[in-house]
Design an enzyme around this catalytic site. Structure first.
Site, PDB file in Angstrom:
ATOM      1  N   SER A 173       0.852  -1.190   0.000  1.00 60.00           N
ATOM      2  CA  SER A 173       0.000   0.000   0.000  1.00 60.00           C
ATOM      3  C   SER A 173       0.886   1.238   0.000  1.00 60.00           C
ATOM      4  CB  SER A 173      -0.887   0.011   1.251  1.00 60.00           C
ATOM      5  OG  SER A 173      -1.500   1.273   1.436  1.00 60.00           O
ATOM      6  N   TYR A 186      -1.448  -1.010  10.651  1.00 59.53           N
ATOM      7  CA  TYR A 186      -1.670  -1.476   9.277  1.00 59.53           C
ATOM      8  C   TYR A 186      -0.591  -0.926   8.354  1.00 59.53           C
ATOM      9  CZ  TYR A 186      -3.875  -1.670   4.642  1.00 59.53           C
ATOM     10  OH  TYR A 186      -4.141  -1.869   3.312  1.00 59.53           O
ATOM     11  N   LYS A 190       2.404  -2.795   6.012  1.00 58.18           N
ATOM     12  CA  LYS A 190       2.588  -2.576   4.580  1.00 58.18           C
ATOM     13  C   LYS A 190       4.018  -2.131   4.262  1.00 58.18           C
ATOM     14  CE  LYS A 190      -1.484  -3.788   3.190  1.00 58.18           C
ATOM     15  NZ  LYS A 190      -1.675  -4.924   2.279  1.00 58.18           N
TER      16      LYS A 190
END
Length: 282
Positions: A173, A186, A190
């Site tokens: 991401s 999160y 990534k």
């Protein structure tokens, strides 16, 4: 050779463009770039994963879809089969070893092997200040987003060796470069996937297996709906995006298909950012 105007070409969506051109070729059989290949795509019943599965199948691959829920797998498979695409599906929670093993074995049983792996599965059980995140949050995010990706790669490498090589795309991401607000754990996971790509690529290159990474920005999916459905948040995001709109899953799918194709045989260990220009200074 084509009865197709430049204006018509530009109007074609990523989903329909190639198939339209293929139908317009007169007297020439042009092979699709993934003809004869077998692709395995995790978390592919919706959003970016479904778009990737569809595009790889449109480009000639036989594709195994997967998701955590049987009804989602069945719906996606039925949808793509109605489009005349060669797909099958199976339930897989990538955080469970038995499911990962079943996933790879199913690809071998149904299609004869694995040439392409797209690791797309990810979770995010936490939104808020990173200092408020718990042990359980970190364990779940790192287990599913990072550890499971690595362990799945370990499982498919021997299968790819049997077929003379392969291509792996890890879906990270843009938040791996610049953390998204309130998504600290999160985003860290990534970032780890960017590093995993670079660590795997040189080790797998002698096996004729390429490893690359996709880093989407804001894409219109259910997973990211909290951002693009909020008009005030969306307006702020558009200011930072060179192409002032939310991206579509198909725009990620085309990038993945390219990375797995013969056109990208000299590309490995790289991260392709698909963010509409929001991260063009990375």
């Amino acid at each position: 050779m084509f009865r197709l105007s430049p204006q018509r070409l530009l109007s074609l969506s990523p989903r329909s463009g190639e198939s339209y051109i293929m139908q317009s070729v007169r007297g020439i059989q042009t092979p699709r770039k993934h003809e004869g290949k077998v692709a395995l795509v995790t978390a592919s019943s919706d959003g970016i994963g479904l778009a990737i599965a569809r595009r790889l199948a449109q480009d000639g691959a036989r594709v195994l879809l997967s998701s955590r829920k049987q009804q989602n797998v069945d719906k996606a498979v039925q949808e793509l089969k109605k489009e005349g695409l060669n797909v099958e599906g199976t339930v897989c929670h990538v955080g469970k070893n038995e499911d990962r093993v079943k996933l790879v074995n199913t690809a071998v049983q149904k299609f004869g092997g694995v040439d392409i792996l797209v690791s797309n599965a990810a979770v995010n059980p936490f939104v808020g200040n990173i200092l408020d995140s718990t042990d359980e949050v970190w364990e779940k995010i790192l287990d599913v987003n990072v550890k499971a990706t690595f362990l799945l790669v370990k499982l498919v490498v021997p299968k790819m060796q049997e077929r003379g090589g392969g291509s792996i795309v890890i879906v990270s991401s843009a938040s791996g470069f610049t953390p998204f607000p309130s998504l600290g754990p999160y985003s860290v996971s990534k970032t780890a996937l960017l590093g995993l790509t670079k660590a795997l690529a040189p080790e797998l290159a002698p096996l004729n297996i390429r490893v690359n990474c996709l880093a989407p920005g804001l894409i219109r999916t259910n997973f990211s709906s909290a951002f693009w459905k909020n008009e005030s948040v969306l307006d702020q995001i558009k200011i930072k995006v060179g192409i002032s709109r939310v991206g579509e899953p198909e725009e990620c799918a085309g990038a993945v298909s390219f990375l797995c194709s013969p056109d990208a045989t000299y590309i490995t260990g790289e991260t392709l950012v698909v963010s509409g220009g929001a991260y063009s200074r990375l």
